[in-house]
Scaffold this motif. Structure first.
Motif, short mmCIF file in Angstrom:
data_model
loop_
_atom_site.label_atom_id
_atom_site.label_comp_id
_atom_site.label_asym_id
_atom_site.label_seq_id
_atom_site.Cartn_x
_atom_site.Cartn_y
_atom_site.Cartn_z
N GLU A 213 -12.32 -71.29 67.18
CA GLU A 213 -11.71 -72.45 67.81
C GLU A 213 -10.77 -72.33 67.48
O GLU A 213 -9.95 -73.11 68.60
N LEU A 214 -10.29 -72.64 66.55
CA LEU A 214 -9.16 -72.73 66.25
C LEU A 214 -7.90 -72.26 66.57
O LEU A 214 -7.09 -72.58 66.83
N GLU A 215 -8.14 -70.77 66.79
CA GLU A 215 -7.25 -69.66 66.91
C GLU A 215 -7.09 -69.69 68.49
O GLU A 215 -5.68 -69.62 69.42
N ASP A 216 -8.33 -70.33 69.50
CA ASP A 216 -8.14 -71.35 70.83
C ASP A 216 -7.30 -71.95 70.76
O ASP A 216 -6.43 -72.00 72.44
N LYS A 217 -7.10 -73.11 70.04
CA LYS A 217 -6.01 -74.27 70.31
C LYS A 217 -5.00 -73.84 70.33
O LYS A 217 -3.92 -73.83 71.10
N LEU A 218 -4.75 -72.90 69.48
CA LEU A 218 -3.77 -72.76 68.90
C LEU A 218 -2.89 -71.60 69.75
O LEU A 218 -1.62 -72.05 70.15
#
Length: 578
Positions: A213-218
């Motif tokens: 999820e963090l990688e997707d948002k970044l």
């Protein structure tokens, strides 16, 4: 440098970081103007805000932000926000069998959030909430732009939210993008069970769905940037988010090498319902967080109003023109947000901005990645006086207080310093003595605000490299900023009650003062056997060998700041021979 916009992505990791971040974003929002007839200001808001469009075609302006917190930390705020609501009923029931419905009343919104909802819906607040002279004026040739910002600035309600703020969303005045909030469901914000208390717990989190999820948002926020300069990371230092933050900054360092990573480690003065064992956990988290966040960041600066980071800290920082409750997160986070607003000015300016990496490089030579912050919150440039008048009132002392629990040495030694004065709009930077009047001090004879401030600071740090930023843009203290300022700061010519704007002065320093501070942190952590005193801390995923290695890194980090050779730094090989 021109008005080239170098975008920044902000990450807020932890509940107290979100408290500070909410005040910080509220301050940015209050200072913006959406009126096309108003000339652009000194601060380039596009650096941290992004323009978007809803499904209905409405233009939005939201923070370029990823905020992480725990289950139960949002209360009335929807995780996906409200701007991009498609209007579809996602809760349609397709089950044809018998149902048992349990209805839970939603949390009650405080008076500020209720008024904010009215303004969002286009409803006008009661006439009694606005002073007669503050109604919007427009000429025959112009259109009145009566935004939510402008109405909030005119609201004369004295919101007293001290009893109603439970979480940071209780005083959030802006809309967030649907990709902003990430909730970690493995741990609870409230209660006694499933709490994110230890560094090792946080380290273990960044994998699987949380990492994806963090990688997707970044990727979403980075890919829409044209001149991306880096990340400003606000991370809780005293709980398990210190471990998560260490892994997040490590990932940023690996994936976005060459970009700036400026990390601010935040710690409240106190934690509610704390125990002696939890105080020990807080110390250990701060110790490990300082080492690992510094390793993986371009620059790391702890920010707190605590007297120190020990288990029994001394009295909180006191400011002469503030009446704040240090134990109340709503209050202490507002003070740190005002300071952070000034500390982050250099890379947010419209003109003559300084990239993140350059700010970091100027302060972190020779492996000294930890810096200390100081602030005069507020800096008392009284109405009708001047900058020289305000400075000479301090006589033989600097105007700021420690914001990193690191007192200045007072001996003039410093490796580098960034000083910022923000919010002096309407005040005089130089003396305005009548012609022929002899200047009472050398400061009164100077011809620019930069010269006045530089001369004053160099009288304390004569040989230290110094960078200055003077920005007149006011710090607008519109609702819901707490009313914590001395009445002596009230502008007698203003029709608005209370303090509506204050100047703030900050200093970011690298110097020998950090040696005793880091050494004390190391000494306290080494004063007990963690395997005997806090075995549960190690059982949360941290290996004893990793803990001992971190303490050794902290010892070596402190030695980087050691200067006992008459101002000349010794080489590592010379120190190793001691």
């Amino acid at each position: 440098m021109g008005s080239l916009c170098r975008e920044v992505i902000t990450l807020q990791l932890g509940h107290y970081s979100n408290f500070v971040g909410t005040h910080w974003w509220n301050l940015q929002d209050a200072s913006m103007s959406y009126d096309p007839e108003v000339p652009p200001g000194e601060i380039q808001s596009d650096v941290v805000f992004r323009e978007g469009q809803t499904l209905g075609g409405h233009v939005t302006y939201t923070p370029r932000l990823i905020a992480m917190d725990l289950k139960g930390s949002l209360r009335t705020l929807r995780q996906e926000g409200q701007l991009y609501d498609s209007g579809k009923d996602t809760a349609a029931v397709t089950w044809e069998g018998s149902l048992v419905m349990h209805k839970v009343s939603p949390p009650v919104k405080n008076s500020f959030l209720e008024d904010l909802d009215k303004l969002d819906k286009g409803e006008i607040l009661a006439e009694a909430d606005f002073p007669p002279s503050s109604q919007p004026q427009c000429s025959a040739s112009s259109v009145s732009v009566d935004t939510v910002n402008r109405q909030l600035a005119r609201v004369q309600k004295g919101y007293r939210l001290e009893g109603s703020v439970k979480v940071w969303s209780d005083f959030l005045r802006i809309h967030l993008h649907p990709r902003t909030i990430s909730i970690i469901h493995q741990y609870n914000h409230d209660g006694e069970a499933h709490r994110l208390e230890a560094f090792g717990q946080g380290e273990a989190l960044l994998q699987g769905p949380v990492l994806e999820e963090l990688e997707d948002k970044l990727h979403f926020f980075v890919e829409e940037c044209d001149y991306f300069q880096g990340f400003q990371v606000l991370c809780d230092l005293a709980d398990g988010f210190a471990g998560l933050g260490s892994k997040v900054t490590e990932m940023l360092q690996d994936a976005y090498g060459g970009r700036g990573i400026l990390t601010w480690g935040l710690a409240p003065v106190s934690h509610p319902n704390s125990t002696p064992m939890m105080d020990l956990y807080h110390l250990l988290n701060c110790t490990l967080g300082t080492v690992h966040l510094a390793n993986h960041s371009s620059l790391f600066c702890p920010l707190t109003l605590r007297g120190d980071l020990g288990r029994r800290p001394s009295s909180p920082v006191a400011f002469p023109y503030l009446n704040y409750d240090p134990s109340m997160w709503y209050h202490s986070s507002s003070v740190l947000a005002l300071a952070l607003d000034a500390l982050t000015v250099p890379y947010r300016l419209r003109n003559n901005s300084v990239p993140m990496w350059q700010v970091a490089d100027s302060l972190t030579m020779s492996g000294r990645k930890v810096v200390a912050a100081y602030g005069a919150v507020p800096f008392p440039m009284m109405h009708g006086s001047s900058l020289p008048d305000a400075l000479i009132d301090y006589a033989d002392s600097l105007p700021w207080k420690p914001l990193s629990t690191c007192p200045e040495t007072g001996d003039g030694r410093c490796y580098g310093q960034w000083a910022t004065l923000k919010g002096f709009e309407g005040q005089k930077l130089i003396s305005s003595l009548p012609p022929g009047t002899p200047p009472p001090t050398p400061l009164h004879s100077l011809y620019s605000g930069e010269d006045v401030l530089a001369s004053y600071i160099r009288s304390f740090y004569p040989a230290a490299p110094l960078a200055l930023q003077l920005v007149s843009t006011p710090n607008k203290l519109t609702p819901p900023f707490p009313q914590i300022f001395s009445q002596s700061l009230v502008d007698p010519s203003s029709l608005a009650p209370g303090v509506s704007s204050v100047p703030v002065m900050t200093s970011l320093q690298s110097g020998p003062a950090l040696d005793p501070w880091l050494s004390q942190l190391h000494r306290v952590a080494c004063s007990f056997d963690i395997r005997r005193v806090a075995p549960s801390f190690l059982s949360q995923g941290l290996e004893m060998a990793d803990y001992q290695e971190a303490l050794e890194q902290l010892r070596l980090l402190a030695r980087c700041y050691r200067d006992d050779s008459g101002g000349v730094m010794r080489s590592s090989s010379e120190e190793d021979d001691d």
